[in-house]
Design an enzyme around this catalytic site. Structure first.
Site, PDB file in Angstrom:
ATOM      1  N   SER A 116       0.828  -1.205   0.000  1.00  0.00           N
ATOM      2  CA  SER A 116       0.000   0.000   0.000  1.00  0.00           C
ATOM      3  C   SER A 116       0.860   1.251   0.000  1.00  0.00           C
ATOM      4  CB  SER A 116      -0.862  -0.005   1.264  1.00  0.00           C
ATOM      5  OG  SER A 116      -1.462   1.238   1.471  1.00  0.00           O
ATOM      6  N   TYR A 140      -1.624  -0.019  10.211  1.00  0.00           N
ATOM      7  CA  TYR A 140      -1.889  -0.645   8.908  1.00  0.00           C
ATOM      8  C   TYR A 140      -0.649  -0.535   8.002  1.00  0.00           C
ATOM      9  CZ  TYR A 140      -3.610  -1.216   4.159  1.00  0.00           C
ATOM     10  OH  TYR A 140      -3.752  -1.610   2.861  1.00  0.00           O
ATOM     11  N   LYS A 144       2.045  -3.540   6.639  1.00  0.00           N
ATOM     12  CA  LYS A 144       2.407  -3.807   5.231  1.00  0.00           C
ATOM     13  C   LYS A 144       3.927  -3.729   5.059  1.00  0.00           C
ATOM     14  CE  LYS A 144      -1.632  -4.574   3.437  1.00  0.00           C
ATOM     15  NZ  LYS A 144      -1.964  -5.794   2.711  1.00  0.00           N
TER      16      LYS A 144
HETATM   17  N1  UFG Z   1     -12.523  11.570   2.166  1.00  0.00           N
HETATM   18  C1  UFG Z   1     -13.555  12.438   2.451  1.00  0.00           C
HETATM   19  N2  UFG Z   1     -14.735  11.887   2.824  1.00  0.00           N
HETATM   20  C2  UFG Z   1     -14.957  10.544   2.906  1.00  0.00           C
HETATM   21  C3  UFG Z   1     -13.888   9.674   2.598  1.00  0.00           C
HETATM   22  C4  UFG Z   1     -12.684  10.226   2.234  1.00  0.00           C
HETATM   23  O1  UFG Z   1     -13.393  13.660   2.394  1.00  0.00           O
HETATM   24  O2  UFG Z   1     -16.058  10.120   3.262  1.00  0.00           O
HETATM   25  C5  UFG Z   1     -11.237  12.126   1.732  1.00  0.00           C
HETATM   26  C6  UFG Z   1     -10.099  11.749   2.654  1.00  0.00           C
HETATM   27  O3  UFG Z   1      -9.994  12.671   3.725  1.00  0.00           O
HETATM   28  C7  UFG Z   1      -8.916  11.799   1.704  1.00  0.00           C
HETATM   29  C8  UFG Z   1      -9.510  11.366   0.350  1.00  0.00           C
HETATM   30  O4  UFG Z   1     -10.919  11.571   0.482  1.00  0.00           O
HETATM   31  O5  UFG Z   1      -8.462  13.105   1.578  1.00  0.00           O
HETATM   32  C9  UFG Z   1      -9.269   9.905   0.014  1.00  0.00           C
HETATM   33  O6  UFG Z   1      -9.661   9.124   1.134  1.00  0.00           O
HETATM   34  P1  UFG Z   1      -9.852   7.540   1.058  1.00  0.00           P
HETATM   35  O7  UFG Z   1     -10.327   7.106   2.404  1.00  0.00           O
HETATM   36  O8  UFG Z   1     -10.689   7.188  -0.107  1.00  0.00           O
HETATM   37  O9  UFG Z   1      -8.411   6.999   0.759  1.00  0.00           O
HETATM   38  P2  UFG Z   1      -7.035   7.245   1.540  1.00  0.00           P
HETATM   39  O10 UFG Z   1      -6.200   8.109   0.661  1.00  0.00           O
HETATM   40  O11 UFG Z   1      -7.240   7.671   2.931  1.00  0.00           O
HETATM   41  O12 UFG Z   1      -6.511   5.746   1.632  1.00  0.00           O
HETATM   42  C10 UFG Z   1      -5.686   5.181   0.668  1.00  0.00           C
HETATM   43  C11 UFG Z   1      -5.925   3.673   0.632  1.00  0.00           C
HETATM   44  C12 UFG Z   1      -5.489   3.076   1.941  1.00  0.00           C
HETATM   45  C13 UFG Z   1      -4.074   3.475   2.223  1.00  0.00           C
HETATM   46  C14 UFG Z   1      -3.939   4.971   2.225  1.00  0.00           C
HETATM   47  C15 UFG Z   1      -2.505   5.387   2.404  1.00  0.00           C
HETATM   48  O13 UFG Z   1      -7.290   3.404   0.407  1.00  0.00           O
HETATM   49  O14 UFG Z   1      -5.580   1.668   1.852  1.00  0.00           O
HETATM   50  O15 UFG Z   1      -4.365   5.486   0.982  1.00  0.00           O
HETATM   51  O16 UFG Z   1      -2.406   6.766   2.613  1.00  0.00           O
HETATM   52  F1  UFG Z   1      -3.705   3.026   3.437  1.00  0.00           F
END
Ligand code: UFG
Length: 324
Positions: A116, A140, A144
């Site tokens: 990841s 997490y 990994k």
């Molecule tokens: N976000 C929102 N509202 C939501 C969900 C997400 O504003 O309901 C924002 C988050 O704050 C972030 C962006 O959308 O800025 C993306 O969020 P995600 O949860 O979709 O994805 P992440 O970037 O947090 O997570 C991804 C992978 C994980 C990994 C992570 C590493 O899905 O498995 O990157 O940084 F661990």
């Protein structure tokens, strides 16, 4: 080839199982169905079991002369990993250790591991290549990274061949809407946007609009799940002639902000996304975009789904077809 897919009933795993079967490989899915879905495995055989159960892993590895194992089975919620670290180290680290130990007993010498972007933590640079420091900031990501390190040691000591594929933001669904992303506890942006549009969830919360980005919201690299499956297939072929432990970052190389995702979803669906701005979510890096140059040069891989609208449209077609 004969391939064992651990976690083949999950989101990315099920797309992989399908691609392998369509390419004529014999594929067996091994999944404990804790977060995966039996109905997502529509190709090949399914064996229900847990990577932490040595007898079950031995039994499934005895079924065939597997050429390789693809290991998707893991817990993958960053926030949950902070409150339940033992569960994450058990499933992700101990589970992987059980699996590679069993592979050694059965003489299976090739592994593709789902890593990841979380192994990089809050990267100091916006475009992340494989030379950036590995500094995960939550259990997490650390789980990994520990497996990546274990695989490097295993290559040295036992000759295990492995590829770690570091997904950035996996997104989208199969182009015929047969399989897609469905988590009981959904935290990811695109499914949350689409569920809020379907009325299957409360209005979307945008976690922070005061970041130092052009529109104030976080930027991520959304890579289509079919492109991820394609990268695994290439990694599998690469391992046939490449000993050692390897790692590749996988993204489509473009960053899109949360607001850009919202705008794209309203274009695709044809109506506005119901949302409200909420406080920042702790641990969210401002910008995280992959350099996939190494994957392009070594694996010959390139993301084919580069348009955000197309990625979201594939997810929308799948979401719309679900009985939420
Ligand atoms: N976000 C929102 N509202 C939501 C969900 C997400 O504003 O309901 C924002 C988050 O704050 C972030 C962006 O959308 O800025 C993306 O969020 P995600 O949860 O979709 O994805 P992440 O970037 O947090 O997570 C991804 C992978 C994980 C990994 C992570 C590493 O899905 O498995 O990157 O940084 F661990």
């Amino acid at each position: 080839m004969e391939i064992l897919v651990c976690g083949g009933a999950g989101y990315i795993g099920s797309h992989m199982v399908r691609l392998l079967a369509e390419q004529g490989h014999v594929v067996v899915t091994f999944d404990n169905l804790s977060t995966g879905h039996a109905e997502a495995v529509q190709w090949g055989e399914v064996v229900v079991g847990d990577v932490l159960d040595a007898a079950a892993v031995d039994a499934v590895l005895s079924r065939r002369n597997f050429d390789a194992v693809l290991h998707f089975a893991a817990r993958s919620l960053v926030g949950e990993s902070v409150s339940l670290p033992y569960d994450y180290y058990r499933s992700n680290v101990a589970g992987s250790l059980m699996l590679v130990s069993a592979m050694q007993r059965h003489g299976v010498e090739k592994l593709i591991f789902s890593s990841s972007a979380a192994v990089f933590g809050s990267s100091a640079v916006p475009i992340v290549d494989e030379n950036q420091p590995l500094l995960p900031i939550n259990p997490y990501g650390r789980s990994k990274l520990m497996v990546e390190q274990m695989l490097a040691d295993a290559a040295e000591a036992y000759g295990l061949r492995s590829v770690c594929l570091r997904y950035f933001n996996a997104a989208g669904a199969s182009r015929d809407a047969r399989i897609g992303e469905s988590h009981a506890c959904e935290t990811h942006l695109i499914p949350n946007v689409l569920r809020s549009m379907l009325g299957a969830a409360a209005p979307l919360q945008v976690f922070g609009d005061d970041y130092a980005t052009p529109d104030g919201t976080c930027i991520r690299d959304y890579v289509h799940v079919e492109d991820l499956a394609d990268a695994h297939l290439r990694a599998l072929h690469f391992l046939e002639q490449a000993p050692g432990a390897h790692a590749f970052n996988l993204g489509n190389g473009q960053g899109f902000s949360v607001r850009q995702v919202i705008d794209a979803a309203s274009r695709v669906v044809g109506r506005p996304v119901p949302y409200q701005v909420a406080p920042r979510r702790s641990g969210d890096p401002e910008i995280l975009v992959a350099s996939s140059r190494k994957a392009r040069e070594v694996l010959g891989w390139d993301a084919r789904w580069t348009e955000l609208d197309g990625i979201i449209e594939s997810a929308w077609r799948w979401h719309r077809a679900q009985p939420w």
